[in-house]
Design a protein around this motif. Structure first.
Motif, PDB file in Angstrom:
ATOM      1  N   HIS A   5      38.348   8.633  51.015  1.00 21.88           N
ATOM      2  CA  HIS A   5      37.305   8.570  49.957  1.00 21.88           C
ATOM      3  C   HIS A   5      36.856   7.813  51.073  1.00 21.88           C
ATOM      4  O   HIS A   5      35.378   7.795  51.764  1.00 21.88           O
ATOM      5  CB  HIS A   5      36.842   9.330  48.950  1.00 21.88           C
ATOM      6  CG  HIS A   5      35.848   9.840  48.614  1.00 21.88           C
ATOM      7  ND1 HIS A   5      36.367  11.203  48.465  1.00 21.88           N
ATOM      8  CD2 HIS A   5      34.086   9.910  48.557  1.00 21.88           C
ATOM      9  CE1 HIS A   5      34.936  12.079  48.043  1.00 21.88           C
ATOM     10  NE2 HIS A   5      33.994  11.274  48.450  1.00 21.88           N
ATOM     11  N   ARG A   6      36.591   6.342  50.629  1.00 19.62           N
ATOM     12  CA  ARG A   6      36.219   5.662  51.701  1.00 19.62           C
ATOM     13  C   ARG A   6      36.695   5.823  52.848  1.00 19.62           C
ATOM     14  O   ARG A   6      35.259   5.220  53.424  1.00 19.62           O
ATOM     15  CB  ARG A   6      36.385   4.349  51.040  1.00 19.62           C
ATOM     16  CG  ARG A   6      35.670   2.728  51.603  1.00 19.62           C
ATOM     17  CD  ARG A   6      34.197   3.472  51.265  1.00 19.62           C
ATOM     18  NE  ARG A   6      33.604   1.546  52.088  1.00 19.62           N
ATOM     19  CZ  ARG A   6      32.729   0.947  51.312  1.00 19.62           C
ATOM     20  NH1 ARG A   6      33.400   0.720  49.876  1.00 19.62           N
ATOM     21  NH2 ARG A   6      32.574   0.022  51.870  1.00 19.62           N
ATOM     22  N   GLU A   7      37.532   5.972  53.555  1.00 15.20           N
ATOM     23  CA  GLU A   7      37.967   5.726  54.804  1.00 15.20           C
ATOM     24  C   GLU A   7      37.251   6.968  55.623  1.00 15.20           C
ATOM     25  O   GLU A   7      36.488   6.844  56.766  1.00 15.20           O
ATOM     26  CB  GLU A   7      39.546   5.906  54.886  1.00 15.20           C
ATOM     27  CG  GLU A   7      40.355   4.470  54.740  1.00 15.20           C
ATOM     28  CD  GLU A   7      41.787   4.978  54.734  1.00 15.20           C
ATOM     29  OE1 GLU A   7      42.517   3.824  55.716  1.00 15.20           O
ATOM     30  OE2 GLU A   7      41.825   6.457  54.037  1.00 15.20           O
ATOM     31  N   ALA A   8      37.242   8.018  55.104  1.00 16.13           N
ATOM     32  CA  ALA A   8      36.667   9.089  55.651  1.00 16.13           C
ATOM     33  C   ALA A   8      34.849   9.245  55.558  1.00 16.13           C
ATOM     34  O   ALA A   8      34.666   9.061  56.444  1.00 16.13           O
ATOM     35  CB  ALA A   8      36.457  10.695  54.745  1.00 16.13           C
ATOM     36  N   LEU A   9      34.389   8.127  54.906  1.00 12.41           N
ATOM     37  CA  LEU A   9      32.829   7.793  54.687  1.00 12.41           C
ATOM     38  C   LEU A   9      33.075   7.270  55.700  1.00 12.41           C
ATOM     39  O   LEU A   9      31.755   6.963  56.343  1.00 12.41           O
ATOM     40  CB  LEU A   9      32.281   8.043  53.102  1.00 12.41           C
ATOM     41  CG  LEU A   9      32.457   8.787  52.991  1.00 12.41           C
ATOM     42  CD1 LEU A   9      31.872   8.737  50.932  1.00 12.41           C
ATOM     43  CD2 LEU A   9      31.258   9.109  53.106  1.00 12.41           C
ATOM     44  N   GLU A  10      33.227   5.886  56.049  1.00 11.70           N
ATOM     45  CA  GLU A  10      33.277   4.876  56.561  1.00 11.70           C
ATOM     46  C   GLU A  10      33.028   5.190  58.080  1.00 11.70           C
ATOM     47  O   GLU A  10      32.279   5.152  59.653  1.00 11.70           O
ATOM     48  CB  GLU A  10      34.098   3.939  56.722  1.00 11.70           C
ATOM     49  CG  GLU A  10      34.337   3.015  55.094  1.00 11.70           C
ATOM     50  CD  GLU A  10      35.748   2.434  55.040  1.00 11.70           C
ATOM     51  OE1 GLU A  10      36.845   1.923  55.793  1.00 11.70           O
ATOM     52  OE2 GLU A  10      34.917   1.108  54.387  1.00 11.70           O
ATOM     53  N   VAL A  11      34.261   7.007  58.670  1.00  7.64           N
ATOM     54  CA  VAL A  11      34.012   7.704  59.766  1.00  7.64           C
ATOM     55  C   VAL A  11      32.510   8.253  60.220  1.00  7.64           C
ATOM     56  O   VAL A  11      32.036   7.458  61.085  1.00  7.64           O
ATOM     57  CB  VAL A  11      35.195   8.109  60.109  1.00  7.64           C
ATOM     58  CG1 VAL A  11      34.749   8.574  61.516  1.00  7.64           C
ATOM     59  CG2 VAL A  11      36.726   6.883  60.059  1.00  7.64           C
ATOM     60  N   LEU A  12      31.911   8.394  58.825  1.00  5.89           N
ATOM     61  CA  LEU A  12      30.910   8.733  58.711  1.00  5.89           C
ATOM     62  C   LEU A  12      30.551   8.075  59.728  1.00  5.89           C
ATOM     63  O   LEU A  12      29.059   8.138  60.540  1.00  5.89           O
ATOM     64  CB  LEU A  12      30.166   9.733  58.196  1.00  5.89           C
ATOM     65  CG  LEU A  12      29.119  10.492  57.530  1.00  5.89           C
ATOM     66  CD1 LEU A  12      28.727  11.152  58.364  1.00  5.89           C
ATOM     67  CD2 LEU A  12      28.551  10.626  56.089  1.00  5.89           C
ATOM     68  N   ALA A  13      29.856   7.202  58.855  1.00  5.97           N
ATOM     69  CA  ALA A  13      28.559   5.956  58.910  1.00  5.97           C
ATOM     70  C   ALA A  13      29.380   5.759  60.213  1.00  5.97           C
ATOM     71  O   ALA A  13      28.167   4.463  60.562  1.00  5.97           O
ATOM     72  CB  ALA A  13      29.114   4.492  57.831  1.00  5.97           C
ATOM     73  N   ALA A  14      29.800   5.436  61.056  1.00  2.57           N
ATOM     74  CA  ALA A  14      30.326   4.832  62.165  1.00  2.57           C
ATOM     75  C   ALA A  14      29.479   5.492  62.925  1.00  2.57           C
ATOM     76  O   ALA A  14      29.292   5.828  64.565  1.00  2.57           O
ATOM     77  CB  ALA A  14      32.074   4.435  62.725  1.00  2.57           C
ATOM     78  N   HIS A  15      29.235   7.344  62.888  1.00  2.00           N
ATOM     79  CA  HIS A  15      29.094   8.162  63.625  1.00  2.00           C
ATOM     80  C   HIS A  15      27.593   8.510  63.713  1.00  2.00           C
ATOM     81  O   HIS A  15      27.476   9.888  64.132  1.00  2.00           O
ATOM     82  CB  HIS A  15      30.003   8.861  64.836  1.00  2.00           C
ATOM     83  CG  HIS A  15      31.197   8.115  64.729  1.00  2.00           C
ATOM     84  ND1 HIS A  15      31.451   8.892  65.827  1.00  2.00           N
ATOM     85  CD2 HIS A  15      32.630   8.140  63.857  1.00  2.00           C
ATOM     86  CE1 HIS A  15      32.531   7.948  65.928  1.00  2.00           C
ATOM     87  NE2 HIS A  15      33.319   7.594  64.733  1.00  2.00           N
ATOM     88  N   ARG A  16      27.007   8.361  62.150  1.00  2.00           N
ATOM     89  CA  ARG A  16      25.912   9.322  62.221  1.00  2.00           C
ATOM     90  C   ARG A  16      24.714   9.445  62.911  1.00  2.00           C
ATOM     91  O   ARG A  16      24.056   9.454  63.077  1.00  2.00           O
ATOM     92  CB  ARG A  16      25.688   9.135  60.567  1.00  2.00           C
ATOM     93  CG  ARG A  16      25.141   7.400  59.693  1.00  2.00           C
ATOM     94  CD  ARG A  16      23.708   7.334  59.754  1.00  2.00           C
ATOM     95  NE  ARG A  16      22.722   7.980  59.342  1.00  2.00           N
ATOM     96  CZ  ARG A  16      22.650   7.608  57.671  1.00  2.00           C
ATOM     97  NH1 ARG A  16      22.896   6.853  57.141  1.00  2.00           N
ATOM     98  NH2 ARG A  16      21.982   8.351  56.912  1.00  2.00           N
ATOM     99  N   GLY A  17      24.505   7.958  63.383  1.00  3.20           N
ATOM    100  CA  GLY A  17      23.327   7.987  64.549  1.00  3.20           C
ATOM    101  C   GLY A  17      22.181   8.169  63.383  1.00  3.20           C
ATOM    102  O   GLY A  17      22.084   8.174  62.141  1.00  3.20           O
ATOM    103  N   GLY A  18      21.294   9.020  63.693  1.00  2.00           N
ATOM    104  CA  GLY A  18      19.789   9.308  63.262  1.00  2.00           C
ATOM    105  C   GLY A  18      19.738  10.257  61.928  1.00  2.00           C
ATOM    106  O   GLY A  18      18.625  10.956  62.094  1.00  2.00           O
ATOM    107  N   ARG A  19      20.601  11.197  62.415  1.00  2.00           N
ATOM    108  CA  ARG A  19      20.957  11.984  61.164  1.00  2.00           C
ATOM    109  C   ARG A  19      20.742  11.705  59.478  1.00  2.00           C
ATOM    110  O   ARG A  19      20.529  11.072  58.855  1.00  2.00           O
ATOM    111  CB  ARG A  19      22.795  12.701  60.732  1.00  2.00           C
ATOM    112  CG  ARG A  19      22.795  13.110  62.543  1.00  2.00           C
ATOM    113  CD  ARG A  19      24.466  13.637  62.415  1.00  2.00           C
ATOM    114  NE  ARG A  19      24.451  13.830  64.068  1.00  2.00           N
ATOM    115  CZ  ARG A  19      24.612  12.959  64.733  1.00  2.00           C
ATOM    116  NH1 ARG A  19      24.503  11.730  64.275  1.00  2.00           N
ATOM    117  NH2 ARG A  19      25.150  13.714  66.243  1.00  2.00           N
TER     118      ARG A  19
END
Length: 188
Positions: A5-19
């Motif tokens: 779960h944490r790995e998946a969210l880390e990828v999101l954190a790296a790509h979320r931008g200003g969303r």
């Protein structure tokens, strides 16, 4: 092996931008450890399954901002009709479905159809045109930038490892405070 779960969210954190990122039950605590901005909203009400509708409302109200809703397989199963609603309303919304096959925060009971439900197929069948399916962190890393850009709605089905002994999340902040921070961040 499925990603954590944490790995998946880390990828999101790296790509979320200003969303705007809305997290639900199983993702709230992990996301708080990765991000704590006014654009983060922990949506963990007593009734599961409503985060996609909330996220769609935000995306429609603030075109161009971008909204990511992080929900679980249990949440989505409680409101599958949201997929047809998302498909009918073009909006800059990305729905991340964290599928661990369990109702994690209520004791780890298996979700109905655990291991058999094809959430990508359900999204496509409902009319969502941009759908991704990832079972490993490398797959998610490879498509994250693409999935989080371009026209929405987008559904990303992420298979993550179950975490036995899960518990209900700790609220980031009181709901009223979160809502006010988000309103200010969105210029309202």
């Amino acid at each position: 092996m499925a990603m954590t779960h944490r790995e998946a969210l880390e990828v999101l954190a790296a790509h979320r931008g200003g969303r705007v990122v809305l997290t639900t039950h199983g993702s709230v605590d992990d996301w708080l450890a990765l991000s704590d901005t006014p654009l983060d909203f922990a949506y963990a009400p007593g009734a599961m399954g409503h985060a996609p509708a909330f996220g769609l409302g935000l995306a429609l109200a603030r075109p161009g901002r971008g909204v990511v809703v992080v929900t679980g397989d249990g949440h989505l199963l409680m409101g599958l009709g949201c997929l047809a609603t998302l498909a009918a309303h073009p909006a800059d919304l990305c729905l991340l479905v964290m599928d661990n096959g369990a109702y994690e925060v209520t004791g780890g009971q298996p979700t109905p159809g655990s291991g058999r439900v094809d959430f990508a197929g359900l999204a496509r069948g409902a009319g969502v045109r941009r759908v991704y399916s990832c079972a490993a962190v490398a797959e998610w890393e490879a498509v994250a930038a693409e999935a989080l850009s371009g026209p929405g709605p987008v559904v990303v089905w992420l298979r993550v490892q179950a975490r036995p002994g899960g518990r209900a999340p700790t609220a980031m902040r009181p709901l009223a405070e979160q809502a006010e921070r988000l309103r200010q961040a969105l210029g309202r």
